[in-house]
Design a protein around this motif. Sequence first.
Motif, mmCIF file in Angstrom:
data_model
loop_
_atom_site.group_PDB
_atom_site.id
_atom_site.type_symbol
_atom_site.label_atom_id
_atom_site.label_comp_id
_atom_site.label_asym_id
_atom_site.label_seq_id
_atom_site.Cartn_x
_atom_site.Cartn_y
_atom_site.Cartn_z
ATOM 1 N N MET A 1 9.228 -155.323 -39.561
ATOM 2 C CA MET A 1 8.688 -154.066 -40.098
ATOM 3 C C MET A 1 7.547 -154.362 -41.072
ATOM 4 O O MET A 1 7.591 -155.342 -41.796
ATOM 5 C CB MET A 1 9.810 -153.311 -40.812
ATOM 6 N N ASN A 2 6.549 -153.496 -41.071
ATOM 7 C CA ASN A 2 5.421 -153.673 -41.984
ATOM 8 C C ASN A 2 5.759 -153.054 -43.325
ATOM 9 O O ASN A 2 5.645 -151.853 -43.527
ATOM 10 C CB ASN A 2 4.180 -153.023 -41.370
ATOM 11 N N THR A 3 6.180 -153.888 -44.283
ATOM 12 C CA THR A 3 6.624 -153.380 -45.569
ATOM 13 C C THR A 3 5.474 -153.031 -46.505
ATOM 14 O O THR A 3 5.681 -152.432 -47.549
ATOM 15 C CB THR A 3 7.511 -154.427 -46.275
ATOM 16 N N MET A 4 4.253 -153.418 -46.156
ATOM 17 C CA MET A 4 3.101 -153.155 -47.025
ATOM 18 C C MET A 4 2.584 -151.721 -46.862
ATOM 19 O O MET A 4 1.751 -151.276 -47.617
ATOM 20 C CB MET A 4 1.950 -154.093 -46.665
ATOM 21 N N ALA A 5 3.063 -151.033 -45.848
ATOM 22 C CA ALA A 5 2.390 -149.783 -45.483
ATOM 23 C C ALA A 5 3.056 -148.553 -46.066
ATOM 24 O O ALA A 5 4.255 -148.490 -46.218
ATOM 25 C CB ALA A 5 2.361 -149.660 -43.977
ATOM 26 N N GLY B 1 3.362 -158.533 -38.264
ATOM 27 C CA GLY B 1 2.934 -158.000 -39.556
ATOM 28 C C GLY B 1 3.287 -158.915 -40.710
ATOM 29 O O GLY B 1 3.905 -159.969 -40.507
ATOM 30 N N PRO B 2 2.912 -158.500 -41.924
ATOM 31 C CA PRO B 2 3.145 -159.339 -43.109
ATOM 32 C C PRO B 2 4.600 -159.766 -43.275
ATOM 33 O O PRO B 2 4.872 -160.895 -43.687
ATOM 34 C CB PRO B 2 2.703 -158.434 -44.275
ATOM 35 N N GLY B 3 5.542 -158.874 -42.952
ATOM 36 C CA GLY B 3 6.958 -159.188 -43.109
ATOM 37 C C GLY B 3 7.425 -160.337 -42.246
ATOM 38 O O GLY B 3 8.394 -161.036 -42.581
ATOM 39 N N ASP B 4 6.749 -160.556 -41.135
ATOM 40 C CA ASP B 4 7.162 -161.626 -40.223
ATOM 41 C C ASP B 4 6.982 -163.009 -40.845
ATOM 42 O O ASP B 4 7.643 -163.966 -40.448
ATOM 43 C CB ASP B 4 6.359 -161.545 -38.917
ATOM 44 N N LEU B 5 6.084 -163.135 -41.808
ATOM 45 C CA LEU B 5 5.817 -164.437 -42.426
ATOM 46 C C LEU B 5 6.985 -164.898 -43.300
ATOM 47 O O LEU B 5 7.085 -166.069 -43.635
ATOM 48 C CB LEU B 5 4.527 -164.369 -43.257
#
Length: 145
Positions: free
Chosen positions: A1-5, A139-143
Amino acid sequence: MNTMATSSPILTTREIETLSSKAQAAKEVAYCPYSKFRVGACLLTQSGEYITGANIENASYPVGTCAERTAFGTAIVAGQREFKAIAVATDISPPASPCGMCRQFMSEFTSPSFPVYMYDKSMKCTVVTIGELLPGCFGPGDLDK
Ligand code: THU
């Protein structure tokens, strides 16, 4: 999930009208001497600012940049991080939808429900979400997994 958005798909009629007219105006300043394919974009921030972009081509063809990334890049360096919607205007019908690189670029800063208003040559609108354009994106969360 894209937590930055963060984003809301609910826009007022005035916001949609402003987005469309600014995207169309941005198309006028596209620098596209090679493709002659004009693209204008307008991004609405959560704080209510409108930030435009247009495609900028280059004699070294792959160096050119799309309108969507120009708008997002301008917004990011202005300190903006939260966005409500983007409008993209082209001279074709049906309207052009964002390229793959732009889909990934926009997904970094938006949620799957982020709306993309695509305008054709007659300013007829088709709306899609980033989630529809790029399902299951990286997305960023995958890192952090
Ligand atoms: N272009 C955009 O600006 N946005 C897109 O999503 C698709 C393509 C530009 C890149 C190039 O300058 C021209 O359109 C033709 O591909």
